[in-house]
Scaffold this motif. Sequence first.
Motif, PDB file in Angstrom:
ATOM      1  N   HIS A  84     -43.889 -20.042  10.816  1.00 44.27           N
ATOM      2  CA  HIS A  84     -43.962 -18.990  11.826  1.00 44.27           C
ATOM      3  C   HIS A  84     -43.870 -17.663  11.086  1.00 44.27           C
ATOM      4  CE1 HIS A  84     -39.648 -19.565  11.275  1.00 44.27           C
ATOM      5  NE2 HIS A  84     -39.389 -18.432  11.907  1.00 44.27           N
ATOM      6  N   ASP A  88     -38.019 -13.615   7.538  1.00 46.37           N
ATOM      7  CA  ASP A  88     -37.379 -14.468   6.518  1.00 46.37           C
ATOM      8  C   ASP A  88     -38.255 -15.648   6.082  1.00 46.37           C
ATOM      9  OD1 ASP A  88     -36.753 -15.290   9.214  1.00 46.37           O
ATOM     10  OD2 ASP A  88     -35.325 -16.742   8.410  1.00 46.37           O
ATOM     11  N   HIS A 262     -32.225 -23.600   4.868  1.00 47.78           N
ATOM     12  CA  HIS A 262     -32.079 -22.433   5.753  1.00 47.78           C
ATOM     13  C   HIS A 262     -30.603 -22.261   6.097  1.00 47.78           C
ATOM     14  CE1 HIS A 262     -32.906 -19.494   8.904  1.00 47.78           C
ATOM     15  NE2 HIS A 262     -34.197 -19.545   8.645  1.00 47.78           N
TER      16      HIS A 262
END
Length: 298
Positions: A84, A88, A262
Amino acid sequence: MRYRLLLILLWLPMMLLAQAPKKVTLQVLGSGGPELTDKRASASYLVWIDDKSRFLVDFGGGASLRFEESGAKVEDLDAVLLTHLHIDHTSDLPALIKGAFFSDRKRDLPIYGPEGNDVMPATSGFVFRLFESGKGAWEYMGDFLDGRAAFALKPNDIPESRSPLTLFSENNVSVEAVSVHHGPIPAVAYRINVGKRSITFSGDMNGSYHTLEALAKGTDILVMHNAVPKGATGIAAQLHMTPKTIGEIAAAANPKILILSHRMMRTIGKELETIAEIRKYYKGKIKFADDGNRFLAL
Ligand SMILES: [Zn+2]
């Protein structure tokens, strides 16, 4: 007759070599999220096939330095896959393209990512907003969109789909994608297949589409994002998977190894609690990712 025998003798080892199992390796370039305090690069992964850096999945802040440290070559990339367009996951993309200017790359570079909606541009629109001549923030790089540079960027928008789509398949390598739920942001998960080996990436998601289970079924390595702790609620839980959701999806997909990445300040330090929660559902191997880690798909 002797000539034909010679041809067969030459052809056989070449065929065997072509079918030889490839060594497929996941390298974590960025194991962090968007925070400036986690001492990690933001989300990014590299997939090596034998000794070639063939696929990039996301390229958040700090990933370009990790790319250099890994010894990867931009010439060897088959594609950049964006889960996406959040900062980040994408902010080092211009650094990659500018760096490639100084490389020997001649092949066009496909960039895959989701289609747009009211909140986010499509991946193609995003790339054009960065580099388009006369309009882009870095319009001086417009050559990379109109064919005047040594290679061209080829953005591809992946349509919303609740069942896996095959993006391309050639020479025993294929890439599949499926839509995942990341709040209002269009987002996809990817699976890269190399012969019988595979690596699957959840990207950021909260699990409510229940689409990753099928994409990741039986995969060798499943990378999932541990961005929120047990008991998370509100916006955090609308965007990200809780450890319970990670465990349920991993149990359904049953990967050989689950990599948790993440990592954010709200989950760092809670690894034991997170593992205990995931273990209620998934009994396989679990590793937490750090920048630079390499995992061989077996
Ligand atoms: Zn993220």
